[in-house]
Design an enzyme around this catalytic site. Structure first.
Site, short mmCIF file in Angstrom:
data_model
loop_
_atom_site.label_atom_id
_atom_site.label_comp_id
_atom_site.label_asym_id
_atom_site.label_seq_id
_atom_site.Cartn_x
_atom_site.Cartn_y
_atom_site.Cartn_z
N ASN A 143 -3.84 5.87 -12.03
CA ASN A 143 -3.69 4.98 -10.88
C ASN A 143 -4.44 3.67 -11.09
O ASN A 143 -3.89 2.59 -10.95
CB ASN A 143 -4.19 5.67 -9.62
CG ASN A 143 -3.95 4.82 -8.39
OD1 ASN A 143 -2.81 4.56 -8.03
ND2 ASN A 143 -5.02 4.34 -7.78
N TYR A 149 -14.49 6.82 -12.69
CA TYR A 149 -14.20 5.79 -11.69
C TYR A 149 -14.78 4.45 -12.14
O TYR A 149 -14.08 3.44 -12.23
CB TYR A 149 -14.76 6.21 -10.32
CG TYR A 149 -14.83 5.06 -9.35
CD1 TYR A 149 -13.67 4.43 -8.91
CD2 TYR A 149 -16.06 4.56 -8.90
CE1 TYR A 149 -13.73 3.36 -8.04
CE2 TYR A 149 -16.12 3.49 -8.03
CZ TYR A 149 -14.95 2.89 -7.61
OH TYR A 149 -15.02 1.81 -6.76
N THR A 176 -17.03 -2.80 -9.02
CA THR A 176 -18.06 -1.98 -8.39
C THR A 176 -19.36 -1.99 -9.18
O THR A 176 -19.35 -2.11 -10.41
CB THR A 176 -17.55 -0.53 -8.27
OG1 THR A 176 -18.65 0.30 -7.90
CG2 THR A 176 -17.01 0.00 -9.59
N ASP A 180 0.86 -1.19 0.00
CA ASP A 180 0.00 0.00 0.00
C ASP A 180 0.89 1.24 0.00
O ASP A 180 1.94 1.26 0.66
CB ASP A 180 -0.88 -0.01 1.27
CG ASP A 180 -2.10 0.87 1.14
OD1 ASP A 180 -3.22 0.33 1.18
OD2 ASP A 180 -1.94 2.10 1.00
N HIS A 212 -19.26 9.12 2.17
CA HIS A 212 -20.29 8.08 2.14
C HIS A 212 -21.39 8.34 3.15
O HIS A 212 -21.17 8.89 4.23
CB HIS A 212 -19.65 6.70 2.38
CG HIS A 212 -18.73 6.31 1.27
ND1 HIS A 212 -17.37 6.27 1.40
CD2 HIS A 212 -19.00 5.98 0.00
CE1 HIS A 212 -16.84 5.93 0.23
NE2 HIS A 212 -17.81 5.74 -0.64
N PHE A 249 -28.82 14.35 -0.71
CA PHE A 249 -28.64 14.80 -2.09
C PHE A 249 -29.81 14.37 -2.96
O PHE A 249 -29.78 13.29 -3.57
CB PHE A 249 -27.33 14.24 -2.66
CG PHE A 249 -26.10 14.74 -1.95
CD1 PHE A 249 -25.96 16.08 -1.62
CD2 PHE A 249 -25.08 13.87 -1.61
CE1 PHE A 249 -24.82 16.54 -0.96
CE2 PHE A 249 -23.94 14.31 -0.96
CZ PHE A 249 -23.81 15.66 -0.62
N GLY A 303 -4.70 5.00 2.63
CA GLY A 303 -4.76 3.93 3.63
C GLY A 303 -4.10 4.34 4.93
O GLY A 303 -3.39 5.36 5.00
N1 UDP Z 1 -25.82 10.68 0.02
C1 UDP Z 1 -26.48 11.75 0.63
N2 UDP Z 1 -25.76 12.56 1.44
C2 UDP Z 1 -24.42 12.37 1.68
C3 UDP Z 1 -23.77 11.28 1.07
C4 UDP Z 1 -24.50 10.45 0.23
O1 UDP Z 1 -27.67 11.95 0.43
O2 UDP Z 1 -23.83 13.17 2.44
C5 UDP Z 1 -26.59 9.77 -0.85
C6 UDP Z 1 -26.01 9.65 -2.25
O3 UDP Z 1 -26.56 10.66 -3.08
C7 UDP Z 1 -26.44 8.25 -2.64
C8 UDP Z 1 -26.47 7.48 -1.31
O4 UDP Z 1 -26.52 8.48 -0.30
O5 UDP Z 1 -27.74 8.28 -3.16
C9 UDP Z 1 -25.25 6.62 -1.11
O6 UDP Z 1 -24.12 7.42 -1.35
P1 UDP Z 1 -22.64 6.95 -0.98
O7 UDP Z 1 -21.71 8.08 -1.32
O8 UDP Z 1 -22.61 6.44 0.41
O9 UDP Z 1 -22.37 5.70 -1.92
P2 UDP Z 1 -22.46 5.55 -3.54
O10 UDP Z 1 -23.81 4.98 -3.80
O11 UDP Z 1 -22.22 6.88 -4.15
O12 UDP Z 1 -21.38 4.58 -3.82
#
Ligand code: UDP
Length: 331
Positions: free
Chosen positions: A94, A143, A119, A34, A191, A209, A39
């Site tokens: 990367n 990504y 993913t 790593d 997340h 969001f 990390g």
């Molecule tokens: N989300 C949100 N507010 C946040 C972070 C994420 O409403 O502060 C929402 C995001 O729009 C998605 C869901 O939560 O619909 C999961 O987002 P996350 O970033 O955890 O994982 P992703 O699905 O993007 O891999």
């Protein structure tokens, strides 16, 4: 069991460190490789740790020369969707070029088995739910595209050079080691689950969001899967490569969708605290709903997620959040 090593590339990151711990507890010898950019050294408290970069053929050569490696698990990737849109070069360099260097080192040292972290972002906007492995891949950000391209490279290397790969397409990884030794620790954190739990701990609001999606409550639906269940799947994937000699692709999810609002409500129950919400605009690149079919992993790997309720996942994540919040308090 083998006396050889499993090389855990990116093993100081969130999913990699949980897998390294899982393998160690299952009796495997591991070496983590790593660069420690994202990390954490402290997350690698078992097995060996080699600090090195996938961009450096010399770093790779050194680790493959020093250790007798049976199988590679490749977690090392940049994984911020938004950043990948802003700076695709960083992501392709990367995630793609780094992987090519890794595969070249594997070829030089005649290591033919790899488990690769892919993913659900490689599917793009789903045209059918739940999503099976044969669903078309049309990623909507660099990504997801970088992961899809590596999948293609693995196939081509399989045909040409006999490389054997298991590709694991994760849905939304969440939770922490149930003994709270390691957990999710991203900087910046983007997340949903860690942010909701931090909001519960601090009494600050969490942003939602978008509340105008075409879903029952207007917020996005995701399939959350515990990080220790992902770790277990990696061990099963390695067994699969040894037992069948075949390459394969598996989705890893709980096959249950939860909306952002449902996650927040359940977090309030688990923490016993209110979570304040700020409704914001949609985040670019977010599909309304992503839910896995994990049929194949169940039948071919015998994989059974142990944390099959969202509250069980949230409980482990909450224990970890409280630990982190305590540790970050000024003395
Ligand atoms: N989300 C949100 N507010 C946040 C972070 C994420 O409403 O502060 C929402 C995001 O729009 C998605 C869901 O939560 O619909 C999961 O987002 P996350 O970033 O955890 O994982 P992703 O699905 O993007 O891999």
């Amino acid at each position: 069991m083998t006396e050889k090593y499993v090389l855990v590339v990116g093993g100081a990151g969130y999913i990699g460190s949980h897998t390294n711990l899982y393998l160690h507890e299952a009796g495997y010898r591991t070496v983590v490789f790593d660069n420690l950019v994202y990390g954490h050294k402290s997350a690698v408290f078992c097995g060996e740790l080699v600090t090195g970069d996938l961009a450096s053929a010399d770093d790779l050569e050194a680790v493959f020369t020093q250790y007798d490696i049976a199988c590679v698990m490749h977690f090392a990737a940049y994984a911020y969707v938004g950043e990948s849109v802003q700076d695709p070069q960083k992501y392709y360099e990367n995630n793609l070029a780094g992987t090519l260097n890794l595969l070249a080192a594997m070829r030089r040292h005649e290591v033919s088995d790899i488990v690769f972290s892919s993913t659900c972002a490689s599917y793009g906007v789903p045209v059918a739910l739940p999503i099976t492995e044969s669903h078309p891949q049309q990623p909507i950000n660099p990504y997801g595209a970088s992961k899809m391209m590596v999948e293609r490279i693995l196939q081509d290397y399989g045909r040409a050079y006999g490389l054997r790969s298991v590709v694991l397409r994760y849905f939304n990884a969440a939770g922490a080691d149930p003994q709270c030794r390691i957990g999710e620790d991203h900087a910046p954190e983007t997340h949903l689950i860690p942010l909701v739990l931090q909001a519960a701990a601090r009494g600050t609001p969490v942003r939602v969001f978008g509340s105008d999606y075409d879903t029952p409550d207007g917020t996005c639906i995701r399939d959350y899967i515990h990080v220790s269940d992902l770790a277990a799947a990696h061990k099963l994937a390695m067994d699969y490569l040894v037992n069948t000699g075949q390459s394969a692709i598996f989705n890893l999810g709980n096959e249950q969708g939860f909306s952002v609002k449902e996650v927040i409500k359940l977090a309030e129950t688990v923490t016993g605290r209110p979570v304040h919400v700020n409704y914001c605009d949609r985040r670019p690149g977010d599909p309304a709903e992503l839910v896995a079919s994990a049929d194949l992993a169940r039948t071919a790997l015998g994989w059974r997620p142990a944390y099959n309720t969202l509250s069980a996942i949230l409980e482990t994540a909450w224990a970890w959040t409280k630990r982190m919040e305590e540790a970050s308090k000024p003395l």
